[in-house]
Design a protein around this motif. Structure first.
Motif, PDB file in Angstrom:
ATOM      1  N   TRP A  68      -6.280  -3.026 -19.393  1.00  0.00           N
ATOM      2  CA  TRP A  68      -7.239  -3.961 -20.669  1.00  0.00           C
ATOM      3  C   TRP A  68      -6.738  -3.591 -22.135  1.00  0.00           C
ATOM      4  O   TRP A  68      -6.340  -4.153 -23.123  1.00  0.00           O
ATOM      5  N   LEU A  69      -5.708  -2.044 -21.580  1.00  0.00           N
ATOM      6  CA  LEU A  69      -5.258  -1.069 -22.572  1.00  0.00           C
ATOM      7  C   LEU A  69      -4.176  -1.377 -22.721  1.00  0.00           C
ATOM      8  O   LEU A  69      -3.228  -0.999 -23.569  1.00  0.00           O
ATOM      9  N   HIS A  70      -3.904  -2.851 -22.395  1.00  0.00           N
ATOM     10  CA  HIS A  70      -1.862  -3.282 -22.279  1.00  0.00           C
ATOM     11  C   HIS A  70      -1.070  -1.820 -22.220  1.00  0.00           C
ATOM     12  O   HIS A  70      -0.587  -1.525 -23.407  1.00  0.00           O
ATOM     13  N   GLN A  71      -1.323  -1.347 -21.524  1.00  0.00           N
ATOM     14  CA  GLN A  71      -0.020  -0.253 -21.016  1.00  0.00           C
ATOM     15  C   GLN A  71       0.562   0.027 -20.730  1.00  0.00           C
ATOM     16  O   GLN A  71       0.861  -1.289 -19.780  1.00  0.00           O
ATOM     17  N   PRO A  72       2.016   0.897 -20.560  1.00  0.00           N
ATOM     18  CA  PRO A  72       3.462   0.169 -20.418  1.00  0.00           C
ATOM     19  C   PRO A  72       3.689   0.229 -19.253  1.00  0.00           C
ATOM     20  O   PRO A  72       2.990   0.452 -18.184  1.00  0.00           O
ATOM     21  N   LEU A  73       3.828  -0.688 -18.574  1.00  0.00           N
ATOM     22  CA  LEU A  73       4.526  -1.238 -17.150  1.00  0.00           C
ATOM     23  C   LEU A  73       4.670  -0.472 -16.017  1.00  0.00           C
ATOM     24  O   LEU A  73       3.536  -0.281 -14.914  1.00  0.00           O
ATOM     25  N   PRO A  74       6.067   0.929 -16.400  1.00  0.00           N
ATOM     26  CA  PRO A  74       5.702   2.206 -15.402  1.00  0.00           C
ATOM     27  C   PRO A  74       3.718   2.730 -15.053  1.00  0.00           C
ATOM     28  O   PRO A  74       3.536   3.002 -14.140  1.00  0.00           O
ATOM     29  N   TYR A  75       3.108   2.767 -16.254  1.00  0.00           N
ATOM     30  CA  TYR A  75       1.762   3.272 -16.817  1.00  0.00           C
ATOM     31  C   TYR A  75       1.395   2.552 -14.885  1.00  0.00           C
ATOM     32  O   TYR A  75      -0.058   3.346 -14.281  1.00  0.00           O
ATOM     33  N   CYS A  76       1.175   1.018 -15.053  1.00  0.00           N
ATOM     34  CA  CYS A  76       0.465   0.064 -14.314  1.00  0.00           C
ATOM     35  C   CYS A  76       0.936   0.650 -13.157  1.00  0.00           C
ATOM     36  O   CYS A  76      -0.479   0.351 -12.818  1.00  0.00           O
ATOM     37  N   ILE A  77       2.268   0.295 -12.967  1.00  0.00           N
ATOM     38  CA  ILE A  77       1.984   1.148 -11.670  1.00  0.00           C
ATOM     39  C   ILE A  77       1.919   2.209 -10.597  1.00  0.00           C
ATOM     40  O   ILE A  77       1.446   1.935  -9.913  1.00  0.00           O
ATOM     41  N   PHE A  78       2.067   2.851 -11.653  1.00  0.00           N
ATOM     42  CA  PHE A  78       1.389   4.400 -11.570  1.00  0.00           C
ATOM     43  C   PHE A  78       0.280   4.531 -11.180  1.00  0.00           C
ATOM     44  O   PHE A  78       0.174   4.866  -9.786  1.00  0.00           O
ATOM     45  N   ALA A  79      -0.784   3.735 -12.040  1.00  0.00           N
ATOM     46  CA  ALA A  79      -2.345   3.987 -11.241  1.00  0.00           C
ATOM     47  C   ALA A  79      -2.681   2.789  -9.788  1.00  0.00           C
ATOM     48  O   ALA A  79      -3.072   3.703  -9.373  1.00  0.00           O
ATOM     49  N   PHE A  80      -1.891   1.880 -10.160  1.00  0.00           N
ATOM     50  CA  PHE A  80      -2.102   1.952  -8.516  1.00  0.00           C
ATOM     51  C   PHE A  80      -1.863   1.847  -7.898  1.00  0.00           C
ATOM     52  O   PHE A  80      -2.601   2.182  -6.594  1.00  0.00           O
ATOM     53  N   ILE A  81      -0.253   2.352  -7.462  1.00  0.00           N
ATOM     54  CA  ILE A  81      -0.087   3.340  -6.275  1.00  0.00           C
ATOM     55  C   ILE A  81      -0.920   4.905  -6.185  1.00  0.00           C
ATOM     56  O   ILE A  81      -0.503   5.145  -5.074  1.00  0.00           O
ATOM     57  N   ALA A  82      -0.806   5.060  -7.301  1.00  0.00           N
ATOM     58  CA  ALA A  82      -1.631   6.689  -7.007  1.00  0.00           C
ATOM     59  C   ALA A  82      -3.030   6.085  -6.768  1.00  0.00           C
ATOM     60  O   ALA A  82      -4.070   6.640  -5.434  1.00  0.00           O
ATOM     61  N   GLY A  83      -3.654   5.121  -7.253  1.00  0.00           N
ATOM     62  CA  GLY A  83      -5.228   4.653  -6.552  1.00  0.00           C
ATOM     63  C   GLY A  83      -4.935   4.622  -5.474  1.00  0.00           C
ATOM     64  O   GLY A  83      -6.280   4.997  -4.660  1.00  0.00           O
ATOM     65  N   LEU A  84      -4.445   3.999  -4.861  1.00  0.00           N
ATOM     66  CA  LEU A  84      -3.938   3.096  -2.684  1.00  0.00           C
ATOM     67  C   LEU A  84      -4.229   4.645  -2.005  1.00  0.00           C
ATOM     68  O   LEU A  84      -4.761   4.623  -0.994  1.00  0.00           O
ATOM     69  N   TYR A  85      -3.213   5.631  -2.589  1.00  0.00           N
ATOM     70  CA  TYR A  85      -2.471   6.755  -2.287  1.00  0.00           C
ATOM     71  C   TYR A  85      -4.284   7.511  -2.405  1.00  0.00           C
ATOM     72  O   TYR A  85      -4.384   7.943  -0.811  1.00  0.00           O
ATOM     73  N   VAL A  86      -4.704   7.312  -3.425  1.00  0.00           N
ATOM     74  CA  VAL A  86      -5.591   8.103  -3.189  1.00  0.00           C
ATOM     75  C   VAL A  86      -7.353   8.047  -2.377  1.00  0.00           C
ATOM     76  O   VAL A  86      -7.863   7.923  -1.894  1.00  0.00           O
ATOM     77  N   ILE A  87      -6.986   6.051  -1.775  1.00  0.00           N
ATOM     78  CA  ILE A  87      -8.185   5.518  -1.322  1.00  0.00           C
ATOM     79  C   ILE A  87      -7.475   5.740  -0.132  1.00  0.00           C
ATOM     80  O   ILE A  87      -8.895   6.315   0.825  1.00  0.00           O
ATOM     81  N   ILE A  88      -6.527   5.516   0.627  1.00  0.00           N
ATOM     82  CA  ILE A  88      -6.148   5.746   1.819  1.00  0.00           C
ATOM     83  C   ILE A  88      -6.596   7.610   1.947  1.00  0.00           C
ATOM     84  O   ILE A  88      -7.148   7.991   3.072  1.00  0.00           O
ATOM     85  N   ARG A  89      -6.178   8.158   1.318  1.00  0.00           N
ATOM     86  CA  ARG A  89      -6.742   9.769   1.232  1.00  0.00           C
ATOM     87  C   ARG A  89      -8.070   9.954   2.099  1.00  0.00           C
ATOM     88  O   ARG A  89      -8.647  10.861   2.693  1.00  0.00           O
ATOM     89  N   HIS A  90      -9.136   8.852   0.896  1.00  0.00           N
ATOM     90  CA  HIS A  90     -10.119   8.998   0.789  1.00  0.00           C
ATOM     91  C   HIS A  90     -11.000   7.728   2.607  1.00  0.00           C
ATOM     92  O   HIS A  90     -12.492   7.784   2.475  1.00  0.00           O
TER      93      HIS A  90
END
Length: 216
Positions: free
Chosen positions: A169-191
């Motif tokens: 939504w805030l149009h963050q740089p592509l690397p930041y969006c990729i980080f959010a997705f990968i880190a988010g997926l990892y946290v979900i897996i950990r949970h």
């Protein structure tokens, strides 16, 4: 040379993430291995359950700090880097690689035979450096859900979704969006076990003990 330096910086990030603050708190305060109690995690939530509020706050702050420091080190490096290197615009990508390694280090600590916490606090620490607004809004959403549900895992999972929505939504740089997705997926897996307990209605609220013997 840039690859060697980048690899070294990411190694530092991993080692910082690997500092087992929850485990050390258990050893210093009660002489126990906190991995043998509660959920088996070394994160602040299990520390709260086993060691109390003061220890949990200290662990939380330290876990935030080690992630923030790993990001600041990358920024310092680029402040001192030659102009030609800065022109390559490598910083955002190196930031997210270091961010992922510090999160991985927290959950798979080299000092604890590759065990650890859920990486929520370290992820938040990273966000405070990448985008403080995203960090504050996601933290606010976490606290709001927690105030109603009293369930840390549910609040963390919703916070992960909020981070990803905000990055887009805030149009963050592509690397930041990729980080959010990968880190988010990892946290979900950990949970994953927490998610199963949520679906079964067995996930403990703050102050409650686990209703089963599984650990996550």
């Amino acid at each position: 040379m840039i690859w060697v330096i980048s690899g070294f910086l990411c190694l530092i990030a991993y080692l910082l993430g690997s500092i087992p603050t929850g485990y050390l708190a258990g050893r210093m305060l009660k002489g126990i291995d906190i991995r043998e109690y509660g959920s088996g995690s070394t994160g602040a939530t299990n520390v709260l359950r086993i060691l109390g509020k003061t220890a949990a706050v200290l662990v939380l702050i330290t876990d935030l700090g080690k992630a923030m420091l790993s990001m600041v080190i990358i920024k310092w490096f680029y402040m001192l880097a030659p102009t030609g290197l800065i022109a390559l615009n490598w910083e955002p990508w190196l930031m997210i690689v270091a961010a992922i390694t510090v999160i991985f280090g927290h959950s798979k600590s080299i000092f604890l035979n590759f065990t650890g916490g859920k990486s929520v606090a370290t992820g938040l620490g990273v966000l405070f450096i990448l985008n403080p607004l995203v960090a504050v809004v996601s933290l606010t959403s976490f606290l709001l859900i927690l105030s109603f549900s009293k369930i840390v895992s549910l609040s963390s999972l919703i916070g992960v979704l909020v981070v990803n929505v905000l990055m887009i939504w805030l149009h963050q740089p592509l690397p930041y969006c990729i980080f959010a997705f990968i880190a988010g997926l990892y946290v979900i897996i950990r949970h994953s076990t927490n998610i199963n307990r949520l679906l079964e209605g067995k996930e403990p609220k703050i102050g409650q003990k686990l209703q089963d013997s599984s650990r996550s």
